[in-house]
Write a protein that holds these residues in place. Structure first.
Motif, mmCIF file in Angstrom:
data_model
loop_
_atom_site.group_PDB
_atom_site.id
_atom_site.type_symbol
_atom_site.label_atom_id
_atom_site.label_comp_id
_atom_site.label_asym_id
_atom_site.label_seq_id
_atom_site.Cartn_x
_atom_site.Cartn_y
_atom_site.Cartn_z
ATOM 1 N N LEU A 114 1.340 0.069 8.497
ATOM 2 C CA LEU A 114 2.275 0.234 7.768
ATOM 3 C C LEU A 114 1.873 1.521 6.852
ATOM 4 O O LEU A 114 2.497 2.664 6.414
ATOM 5 C CB LEU A 114 2.729 -0.784 6.938
ATOM 6 C CG LEU A 114 4.053 -0.603 6.017
ATOM 7 C CD1 LEU A 114 5.101 -0.061 6.465
ATOM 8 C CD2 LEU A 114 4.539 -2.015 5.164
ATOM 9 N N LEU A 134 11.673 -1.421 4.706
ATOM 10 C CA LEU A 134 11.197 -1.956 5.967
ATOM 11 C C LEU A 134 12.608 -2.700 6.553
ATOM 12 O O LEU A 134 13.323 -3.584 5.985
ATOM 13 C CB LEU A 134 10.256 -2.998 5.814
ATOM 14 C CG LEU A 134 8.891 -2.645 5.124
ATOM 15 C CD1 LEU A 134 7.836 -3.643 5.071
ATOM 16 C CD2 LEU A 134 8.443 -1.174 5.535
ATOM 17 N N ASP A 137 13.708 -6.731 6.961
ATOM 18 C CA ASP A 137 14.167 -7.435 5.876
ATOM 19 C C ASP A 137 15.710 -6.811 5.419
ATOM 20 O O ASP A 137 15.583 -5.686 5.056
ATOM 21 C CB ASP A 137 13.386 -7.270 4.574
ATOM 22 C CG ASP A 137 11.927 -7.961 4.686
ATOM 23 O OD1 ASP A 137 11.931 -9.230 4.712
ATOM 24 O OD2 ASP A 137 10.896 -7.171 4.890
ATOM 25 N N TYR A 174 3.112 -12.808 5.034
ATOM 26 C CA TYR A 174 3.431 -11.709 4.188
ATOM 27 C C TYR A 174 2.424 -11.241 3.103
ATOM 28 O O TYR A 174 1.336 -11.873 3.075
ATOM 29 C CB TYR A 174 4.391 -12.173 3.120
ATOM 30 C CG TYR A 174 5.868 -12.887 3.567
ATOM 31 C CD1 TYR A 174 6.898 -11.979 3.839
ATOM 32 C CD2 TYR A 174 5.843 -14.261 3.912
ATOM 33 C CE1 TYR A 174 8.188 -12.444 4.389
ATOM 34 C CE2 TYR A 174 7.052 -14.559 4.312
ATOM 35 C CZ TYR A 174 8.074 -13.910 4.662
ATOM 36 O OH TYR A 174 9.365 -14.252 5.143
ATOM 37 N N GLY A 175 2.625 -10.031 2.783
ATOM 38 C CA GLY A 175 1.526 -9.789 1.551
ATOM 39 C C GLY A 175 1.927 -10.614 0.463
ATOM 40 O O GLY A 175 3.105 -10.943 0.232
ATOM 41 N N GLU A 195 -3.173 -8.878 1.637
ATOM 42 C CA GLU A 195 -2.266 -9.016 2.898
ATOM 43 C C GLU A 195 -2.445 -10.381 3.825
ATOM 44 O O GLU A 195 -3.371 -10.696 3.998
ATOM 45 C CB GLU A 195 -2.481 -7.858 3.596
ATOM 46 C CG GLU A 195 -1.688 -7.590 5.029
ATOM 47 C CD GLU A 195 -0.025 -7.285 4.938
ATOM 48 O OE1 GLU A 195 0.431 -7.157 3.803
ATOM 49 O OE2 GLU A 195 0.555 -7.314 5.771
ATOM 50 N N LYS A 196 -1.333 -10.907 3.869
ATOM 51 C CA LYS A 196 -1.191 -12.048 4.793
ATOM 52 C C LYS A 196 -2.415 -13.045 4.597
ATOM 53 O O LYS A 196 -3.046 -13.331 5.638
ATOM 54 C CB LYS A 196 -1.281 -11.629 6.417
ATOM 55 C CG LYS A 196 0.121 -10.756 6.456
ATOM 56 C CD LYS A 196 0.559 -10.582 7.913
ATOM 57 C CE LYS A 196 1.781 -9.793 8.252
ATOM 58 N NZ LYS A 196 1.702 -8.386 8.506
ATOM 59 N N ILE A 208 5.850 -10.325 -0.653
ATOM 60 C CA ILE A 208 6.303 -8.960 -0.686
ATOM 61 C C ILE A 208 7.242 -9.087 0.403
ATOM 62 O O ILE A 208 7.044 -9.188 1.511
ATOM 63 C CB ILE A 208 5.315 -7.966 -0.345
ATOM 64 C CG1 ILE A 208 3.896 -7.911 -1.281
ATOM 65 C CG2 ILE A 208 5.842 -6.505 -0.627
ATOM 66 C CD1 ILE A 208 2.824 -7.137 -0.869
ATOM 67 N N GLN A 234 -3.371 -0.979 5.503
ATOM 68 C CA GLN A 234 -2.103 -1.807 4.947
ATOM 69 C C GLN A 234 -1.876 -1.274 3.628
ATOM 70 O O GLN A 234 -2.571 -0.727 2.853
ATOM 71 C CB GLN A 234 -2.539 -3.237 4.762
ATOM 72 C CG GLN A 234 -3.049 -3.853 5.996
ATOM 73 C CD GLN A 234 -1.957 -4.433 6.896
ATOM 74 O OE1 GLN A 234 -0.817 -4.106 6.433
ATOM 75 N NE2 GLN A 234 -2.261 -4.962 8.279
ATOM 76 N N THR A 236 -0.417 -2.890 1.377
ATOM 77 C CA THR A 236 -0.655 -3.832 0.417
ATOM 78 C C THR A 236 -1.920 -3.268 -0.060
ATOM 79 O O THR A 236 -2.210 -3.472 -1.154
ATOM 80 C CB THR A 236 -0.740 -5.320 1.221
ATOM 81 O OG1 THR A 236 0.723 -5.347 1.671
ATOM 82 C CG2 THR A 236 -1.111 -6.101 0.023
HETATM 83 C C1 G1P Z 1 4.863 -6.002 6.221
HETATM 84 C C2 G1P Z 1 3.867 -6.031 5.132
HETATM 85 C C3 G1P Z 1 3.785 -7.236 4.189
HETATM 86 C C4 G1P Z 1 5.153 -7.581 3.839
HETATM 87 C C5 G1P Z 1 5.993 -7.756 5.002
HETATM 88 C C6 G1P Z 1 7.666 -8.020 4.668
HETATM 89 O O1 G1P Z 1 4.276 -6.904 7.261
HETATM 90 O O2 G1P Z 1 2.524 -5.542 5.686
HETATM 91 O O3 G1P Z 1 3.023 -7.083 3.152
HETATM 92 O O4 G1P Z 1 5.001 -8.900 3.098
HETATM 93 O O5 G1P Z 1 6.047 -6.490 5.967
HETATM 94 O O6 G1P Z 1 8.398 -7.898 5.348
HETATM 95 P P1 G1P Z 1 4.879 -6.690 8.733
HETATM 96 O O7 G1P Z 1 5.983 -7.942 8.527
HETATM 97 O O8 G1P Z 1 5.531 -5.448 9.151
HETATM 98 O O9 G1P Z 1 3.761 -7.425 9.611
#
Ligand code: G1P
Length: 316
Positions: A114, A134, A137, A174-175, A195-196, A208, A234, A236
């Motif tokens: 990302l 993103l 969501d 999530y972050g 992150e995660k 996040i 990342q 994050t």
């Molecule tokens: C990304 C971000 C993460 C965030 C999430 C929200 O992760 O890296 O920090 O919490 O989106 O949807 P992904 O879901 O793309 O792995």
């Protein structure tokens, strides 16, 4: 909003993921085009950006993403056919997506994460603040998030992320933010980001969610951000650098308490479609009694051992 602060007009929407969780549906079609009721998921996100005054949108795309460009373009043959039929309702539905914003595309090239996708927007964004949305969501249009984030970023002249409380057992998806209160109950100061994290290592249950209002400083940080979780660059991690640097103005979080739909995995996607369809005036009244009947007839379904094992594996 103070008068001398430049308005934020640009949004970046990363849309280069492979969508492997939805194969084979995403074999020839980007996951952002999966319909959520009767609109592709990405259209909700573009509508949200446009509703917050962001009318210059850059999508970071991968291969196989021509459908995205086509969706936000005109389709003259279809317009002529609908015009001939006098079907103005459908005509305006078809045209809505190409009137929302100026949409630009850039390819990500290597899928390095990302942070890398956001870095690809540097030339287009230049020296301005911008939003990142993103596509997994979806935020219910009845609940505001992006507009208050933009206002907060203008007011504090700083980076703003969207946070939402999630159950402890989901934080590894999530972050996660460590925060301090501010004098505004909906806004927190972010003191750390990871992150995660696993549930044990998570500094809070504030996740996040995929909305950010970033300042151009982020680009220099992303340029030197090493690969992190999952070997990916990342966003994050780059935000953590800002959060830890007092001279940067810090990172603040707007805590969202509204309705969010996750379209990122199959079960959540199905739930999102159902919830949004039930909320629609044209579909809900017909669907609701059927859903009630279906639910009443469902047997209890304890998880089979293999399913439990799989869930545990995914959690680690
Ligand atoms: C990304 C971000 C993460 C965030 C999430 C929200 O992760 O890296 O920090 O919490 O989106 O949807 P992904 O879901 O793309 O792995």
């Amino acid at each position: 909003m103070r008068d001398n602060i430049a308005p934020i007009t640009k949004a970046v929407i990363p849309a280069a993921g492979l969508g492997t969780r939805f194969l084979p549906a995403t074999k020839a079609m980007p996951k952002e085009m999966l319909p959520v009721v009767d609109k592709p998921a990405i259209q909700y996100v573009v509508e949200e950006a446009a509703a917050s005054g962001l009318d210059d949108i850059l999508m970071i795309i991968g291969r196989n993403k021509n459908a995205l460009a086509n969706h936000f373009d005109r389709v003259t043959e279809l317009e002529i056919a609908l015009e001939k039929k006098g079907d103005h309702t459908k005509l305006s539905r078809v045209n809505h997506s190409n009137t929302l914003a100026d949409i630009h595309f850039v390819r990500q090239g290597d899928p390095l994460g990302l942070g890398h996708a956001v870095l690809r927007s540097r030339k287009h964004i230049g020296d301005e603040s911008f939003a990142v949305l993103l596509g997994d969501d979806l935020i219910d249009e009845r609940d505001e998030l992006l507009t208050p984030m933009i206002e907060e970023s203008q007011r504090r002249q700083t980076t703003i992320i969207a946070l939402m409380e999630v159950p402890a057992e989901s934080i590894h998806l999530y972050g996660c933010a460590a925060v301090e209160e501010t004098d505004d109950p909906n806004v927190v100061r972010v003191t750390g980001l990871v992150e995660k994290p696993s549930a044990e290592d998570a500094p809070s249950n504030l996740a996040i969610i995929g909305r950010y209002v970033l300042r151009p400083e982020i680009f220099d940080i992303l340029e030197v951000t090493p690969p992190g979780k999952g070997g990916e660059i990342q966003l994050t991690d780059a935000l953590q650098v800002l959060a830890a640097d007092e001279t940067s103005g810090g990172v603040y979080g707007v805590v969202f308490k509204g309705r969010r739909y996750d379209t990122g995995d199959r079960v959540d996607y199905i739930k999102s479609v159902l919830q949004l369809a039930l909320a629609r005036e044209d579909l809900g009244p017909e669907l609701a009694p059927w859903v009630r009947q279906l639910a009443a007839g469902l047997p209890e379904h304890p998880l089979a051992d293999e399913e439990k094992e799989l869930l545990e594996e995914m959690a680690n």
